[in-house]
Enzyme design. Structure first.
Site, PDB file in Angstrom:
ATOM      1  N   GLU A  88       0.805  -1.219   0.000  1.00  0.00           N
ATOM      2  CA  GLU A  88       0.000   0.000   0.000  1.00  0.00           C
ATOM      3  C   GLU A  88       0.838   1.269   0.000  1.00  0.00           C
ATOM      4  O   GLU A  88       0.482   2.271  -0.646  1.00  0.00           O
ATOM      5  CB  GLU A  88      -0.956  -0.012   1.201  1.00  0.00           C
ATOM      6  CG  GLU A  88      -2.129  -0.959   1.057  1.00  0.00           C
ATOM      7  CD  GLU A  88      -1.776  -2.411   1.283  1.00  0.00           C
ATOM      8  OE1 GLU A  88      -2.586  -3.292   0.943  1.00  0.00           O
ATOM      9  OE2 GLU A  88      -0.662  -2.664   1.811  1.00  0.00           O
ATOM     10  N   HIS A 157     -10.335  -6.165   8.149  1.00  0.00           N
ATOM     11  CA  HIS A 157     -11.216  -6.039   6.989  1.00  0.00           C
ATOM     12  C   HIS A 157     -12.461  -5.206   7.277  1.00  0.00           C
ATOM     13  O   HIS A 157     -13.241  -4.932   6.369  1.00  0.00           O
ATOM     14  CB  HIS A 157     -11.650  -7.418   6.487  1.00  0.00           C
ATOM     15  CG  HIS A 157     -10.546  -8.215   5.882  1.00  0.00           C
ATOM     16  ND1 HIS A 157      -9.533  -8.760   6.622  1.00  0.00           N
ATOM     17  CD2 HIS A 157     -10.287  -8.540   4.592  1.00  0.00           C
ATOM     18  CE1 HIS A 157      -8.697  -9.410   5.824  1.00  0.00           C
ATOM     19  NE2 HIS A 157      -9.128  -9.286   4.589  1.00  0.00           N
TER      20      HIS A 157
END
Length: 354
Positions: A88, A157
């Site tokens: 990321e 998540h």
């Protein structure tokens, strides 16, 4: 984490890309899921501006975990919509370089907590380049982050990290709750010359609504989702349909509830919110995130300061609890629900119950 999908778009169309007549100026509104509305916004932006590129983990051939980028690579090619390594910080750093050189990258973080390895890039570089260069270097960059709970996701998540971004000067932070706002806000985000953190409520990806591609939404504008005279509920993201459901339940008990969809966390629409709360004299802020030092706390404080002389009761908030996000089988205990909202309404010092 693997999420199964069938062989169709989330709007029911085959996996062959958005129909070429969708989204053209003057076309009739269409009914889409939020995921399909986001897909259409990306397709329209890619069509309109050759400098727009879309990239992230699995956004290419797979079409993204939630199929938001489905069909874009096939339609626009691998140089316009492509996959990246699982890094990321590298995704954001690459996007920063692209934006500095005139491109308009739209990147996906895949899941909310996955963005945290890139947080230093976002705070130290994405948010600051405009100020650091006195406006000489702009940062037309959109960071798409699927966020929030309600899907039974495992650890990392299902987080609600909006406060981190809203607290950071230099970032615009928006969160749609309808397919229409998903389309309009994403088009506005891609057109912006400054960085936008675009929070997509995962639980709402499969909700449906009418989308008019000519409709525009400005940053810093809230939306009146329901009229009412007794109490104002202020919400964003998945909290908006919850507020509307609670408003229906409250109506059965004789309370007229207004619902304001904040949708733009930064900049914030003080004018609409203040006018609404001053008219009803009571307010409840609803959000999924933990309540301490949160966006909900900031809204609560702003309303309390600006509406003090108009309030019939303290401003309440209904939020997630101040604990790490609950595991899938326990998340229904963690997330705000209608009963908790109705309990908050009952505390608002009603004259007929004094």
């Amino acid at each position: 984490m693997t999420i199964a999908h069938d062989d169709t778009h989330l709007d029911g169309a085959p996996l062959d890309g958005i129909r070429p007549d969708d989204g053209k100026a003057g076309s009739a509104p269409v009914t889409l899921t939020m995921a399909a509305a986001l897909n259409l916004a990306l397709a329209d932006a890619l069509t309109a501006d050759p400098e727009v590129v879309v990239f992230g983990e699995d956004v290419g051939a797979l079409g993204g975990v939630f199929r938001v980028t489905d069909g874009l690579t096939a339609r626009f090619g691998e140089d316009r919509c492509f996959d990246t390594p699982l890094a990321e910080s590298g995704i954001v750093g690459t996007a920063v370089g692209m934006a500095m050189n005139g491109m308009r990258p739209v990147i996906e973080m895949q899941f909310d907590a996955f963005a945290l390895p890139a947080f230093e890039q976002i705070v130290s570089h994405v948010a600051k380049y405009g100020n650091r260069t006195r406006g000489q270097v702009r940062m037309p960059l959109v960071i798409r982050i699927p966020f929030g709970g309600g899907i039974g996701g495992v650890e990392h998540h299902c987080d609600s990290s909006e406060a981190y971004y809203a607290h950071t000067p230099g970032l615009t932070v928006v969160c749609p709750s309808t397919p229409q706002d998903a389309y309009s806000l994403l088009r506005a985000a891609i057109a912006s010359s400054d960085p936008v953190v675009f929070l997509e409520p995962k639980k709402l990806y499969w909700t449906r609504g009418e989308v008019d591609t000519t409709h525009r939404v400005e940053f810093g504008s809230a939306r009146a989702a329901r009229a009412g005279r007794d109490v104002t509920m202020l919400a964003y993201g998945t909290a908006v349909p919850l507020a509307l459901e609670a408003a229906e339940a409250a109506a059965a008990e004789g309370r007229s509830v207004e619902v304001i969809d904040v949708r733009s966390l930064s900049p914030f629409d003080d004018a609409t919110v203040i006018a609404a709360v001053r008219a009803t004299g009571r307010a409840i802020v609803i959000a999924e995130a933990p309540g301490y030092a949160s966006v909900a706390s900031e809204i609560q404080a702003r309303v309390s300061e600006r509406c003090f002389a108009y309030l019939e009761a303290p401003v309440r908030k209904v939020t997630g609890f101040d604990v790490p996000y609950a595991p899938p089988k326990l998340e229904h205990w963690y997330l705000p629900d209608v009963d908790r909202v109705l309990d908050a309404i009952d505390t608002l010092q009603w004259e007929d119950e004094s």
